[in-house]
Design an enzyme around this catalytic site. Structure first.
Site, PDB file in Angstrom:
ATOM      1  N   GLY A   5     -10.781  17.340  12.847  1.00 17.97           N
ATOM      2  CA  GLY A   5     -10.727  18.446  11.898  1.00 17.97           C
ATOM      3  C   GLY A   5     -11.306  17.970  10.573  1.00 17.97           C
ATOM      4  N   TRP A  37     -10.492  27.243  11.516  1.00 17.38           N
ATOM      5  CA  TRP A  37      -9.990  28.588  11.245  1.00 17.38           C
ATOM      6  C   TRP A  37      -9.659  28.829   9.780  1.00 17.38           C
ATOM      7  CZ3 TRP A  37     -10.692  32.323  14.533  1.00 17.38           C
ATOM      8  CH2 TRP A  37     -10.931  31.982  15.863  1.00 17.38           C
ATOM      9  N   GLN A  39      -9.650  29.875   6.145  1.00 13.08           N
ATOM     10  CA  GLN A  39     -10.429  30.993   5.608  1.00 13.08           C
ATOM     11  C   GLN A  39     -10.636  30.866   4.098  1.00 13.08           C
ATOM     12  OE1 GLN A  39      -8.332  34.568   6.629  1.00 13.08           O
ATOM     13  NE2 GLN A  39      -8.728  34.378   8.814  1.00 13.08           N
ATOM     14  N   GLU A 106      -5.498  32.778  -5.355  1.00  9.56           N
ATOM     15  CA  GLU A 106      -4.479  32.911  -4.305  1.00  9.56           C
ATOM     16  C   GLU A 106      -3.093  32.764  -4.928  1.00  9.56           C
ATOM     17  OE1 GLU A 106      -5.349  30.256  -1.037  1.00  9.56           O
ATOM     18  OE2 GLU A 106      -7.044  31.471  -0.387  1.00  9.56           O
ATOM     19  N   ARG A 258       4.106  31.648  -1.449  1.00  7.12           N
ATOM     20  CA  ARG A 258       4.192  32.118  -0.067  1.00  7.12           C
ATOM     21  C   ARG A 258       5.613  32.308   0.455  1.00  7.12           C
ATOM     22  NH1 ARG A 258      -0.664  29.194   3.003  1.00  7.12           N
ATOM     23  NH2 ARG A 258      -2.119  30.612   1.993  1.00  7.12           N
ATOM     24  N   ARG A 350       4.046  24.618   0.271  1.00  7.37           N
ATOM     25  CA  ARG A 350       2.666  24.264  -0.086  1.00  7.37           C
ATOM     26  C   ARG A 350       2.016  25.348  -0.932  1.00  7.37           C
ATOM     27  NH1 ARG A 350      -2.608  25.376   3.104  1.00  7.37           N
ATOM     28  NH2 ARG A 350      -1.280  26.989   3.940  1.00  7.37           N
ATOM     29  N   SER A 355      -4.134  22.362   1.089  1.00 10.82           N
ATOM     30  CA  SER A 355      -4.152  21.516   2.290  1.00 10.82           C
ATOM     31  C   SER A 355      -5.551  21.046   2.659  1.00 10.82           C
ATOM     32  CB  SER A 355      -3.511  22.236   3.468  1.00 10.82           C
ATOM     33  OG  SER A 355      -3.861  23.584   3.478  1.00 10.82           O
TER      34      SER A 355
END
Ligand SMILES: Cc1cc2nc3c(=O)[nH]c(=O)nc-3n(C[C@H](O)[C@H](O)[C@H](O)COP(=O)(O)OP(=O)(O)OC[C@H]3O[C@@H](n4cnc5c(N)ncnc54)[C@H](O)[C@@H]3O)c2cc1C
Length: 477
Positions: A5, A37, A39, A106, A258, A350, A355
């Protein structure tokens, strides 16, 4: 290097740049890593109105008094350099019309600082480009479709790995970059490979794991529609998408951290008995997120006209193999980077897009540490490889165990459910349950019905555990 990854690819490139001979082993094809994956993008304080200090402040606030500040400071200070290095390696990040990096917003970030590529195609752009760089690097040998099943240990050091075909690779340093474990839960945004294989390998070799009870649930994963678990990036909420209840009303600040948003969604679902709430992105420019819009259309949802049914899903493991700020695990010679590691930088929650940044910042550091390790003695490696029967692959998780984790270690848990998990057949489920039982409080992603308040005695405290399953509290600074 174990895993291809973002963390494994970048660490390999950095180690080869330092003159090391790298063997990169990857169990799955590229499109089956979490990195592919991803985004939204990666967080870095690169704009004129931002600073690493502000990024650090946001990371600490999101982490709910459990962030290891030394690790978070490294991340925030070294993130801009990592973005610049990726650019030099050929990753083309999105730019505004003045040629400056286009930055997304975000949840939990006080500034626009999410660097992205191809709209919401950041992960695949990164993985593709880094894979191309790896393929051309004469210092890196790639073994695809092979799985590491055992870490070899001699005289208290990790000296190599055994593969699933029985081959042994000797190495002065082993770097685990095997990704997270959120696919252990039945409802997840993660690819099937994210079942914590590296954590089990490390624990079996005697390394310490930490914070396994801290698993982040993403608030907006699609429900049903042939796209169950497909993640709709938070960056879309950053551009104005709203979360609506059954009456079409907003019920939460969509850009709160989150853990708060996920719990608010869960509460709404409990109130109405509905399996989802709605995400309204009808006012968001679809051109900003072409791959999300395409994926939703393929699933039969037209996000320009329709509401998207979403609910929380297990998304990111803050815990993992305990490491210091150089990626060093508690077993000499063993390193861990990316989602399988636990530096403590994410605390109990997090901050979005930290990450991917972690993969690069700590990948570079782990590479520097790994190349400085002494070469192993071939006789010691042969002894270690011959001293026991070859290990088989780690146990697969059954659908029943995945359901049990969702039920008993989901957004809310309690002692009764966690104790039930301590008898689960899967070893990692048992370790997760042990850590969850030890943290007798609610904090960030770990919410206990039987201990609903945060306990200040756990501020800065990390729950560590070895293969014997005994939880030990450590204060990390
Ligand atoms: C849908 C989704 C969206 C996300 N969006 C974002 C985002 O916008 N920003 C952000 O910062 N983070 C995001 N994340 C989280 C982020 O993508 C991951 O934390 C990060 O990519 C992890 O990278 P990694 O290299 O550690 O692991 P991975 O990318 O998961 O790679 C793990 C690798 O290890 C290999 N492997 C596993 N076990 C073995 C074994 N035994 N032997 C050999 N190889 C093995 C796998 O084959 C794979 O190659 C997202 C995650 C998901 C699932």
């Amino acid at each position: 290097m174990v895993g291809a990854g973002a963390a494994g690819l970048y660490t390999s490139v950095c180690a080869a740049r330092e003159g090391a001979r790298v063997t990169l082993v990857s169990a799955t094809p590229l499109a089956e890593s979490s990195s592919w994956w991803a985004q939204g993008g990666l967080a870095a304080a690169v704009s004129a109105d931002d600073s690493p200090e502000l990024h650090l402040r946001d990371t600490i606030a999101a982490g709910r008094q459990a962030v290891r500040e030394s690790a978070a400071r490294v991340l925030c200070e070294e993130a801009p350099g990592a973005v610049a290095d990726l650019d030099r390696l050929g990753v083309r990040f999105d730019a505004d019309r003045n040629g400056r990096l286009a930055l997304g917003l975000e949840g939990g970030h006080s500034r626009r600082r999410i660097v992205h590529a191809g709209g919401a195609a950041t992960g695949r752009r990164l993985v593709r480009q880094l894979s191309a760089v790896v393929a051309e690097d004469p210092g890196i040998d790639v073994l695809e479709g092979r799985r590491v099943v055992e870490l070899l240990e001699a005289d208290g050091r990790c000296v190599g790995v055994r593969l699933d075909d029985g081959r042994v690779i000797a190495s002065g340093a082993v770097v685990l970059a095997t990704g997270g474990a959120a696919a252990l839960w039945s409802r997840t945004t993660n690819p099937a490979v994210a079942v914590g294989a590296g954590l089990l390998l490390a624990a079996a070799a005697g390394a310490v794991l930490a914070d396994l009870e801290l698993v982040q649930f993403h608030p907006t994963a699609v429900v049903g529609n042939g796209a169950d678990g497909f993640l709709v990036t938070e960056a879309i909420r950053g551009e104005g998408a709203r979360l609506l209840d059954a009456a079409g009303e907003r019920f939460v600040d969509e850009l709160a951290p989150r853990d708060e948003v996920a719990r608010a969604v869960q509460r709404q679902m409990a109130l109405t008995g509905a399996p989802s709430v709605d995400l309204d992105m009808r006012d968001v420019d679809p051109a900003l997120f072409p791959n999300v819009v395409t994926a939703l259309r393929q699933a039969g949802i037209d996000p320009e006209r329709e509401l998207i049914p979403v609910a929380p899903a297990a998304h990111y493991m803050m815990g993992g193999i305990a490491t210091d700020i150089h990626g060093r695990a508690s077993l000499a010679g063993l390193h861990a980077v990316g989602e399988c590691s636990c530096t403590g930088l994410h605390g109990a929650n997090r901050l979005a897009s930290n990450s991917l940044t972690e993969c690069f910042v700590f990948g570079a550091r782990a590479a520097r540490s790994a190349v400085a390790q002494p070469s192993p003695d071939p006789a010691a490696v042969a002894d270690a490889a011959g001293s026991r029967d070859a290990a088989g692959p780690p146990p697969a998780i059954s659908p029943a165990s995945r359901e049990a984790l969702w039920r008993n270690a989901g957004l809310e848990r309690d002692g009764t459910g966690l104790r039930e998990l301590t008898a689960d057949p899967h070893p990692l489920v048992r370790l997760i349950a042990g850590c969850g039982l030890a943290r007798t409080e609610s904090r960030g992603a770990h919410q206990r019905r039987d201990f609903p308040d945060r306990d200040p005695r756990f501020d800065g405290v990390h729950v560590t555990v070895g293969a014997d399953g005994e939880a030990v509290f450590q204060d990390w600074t």
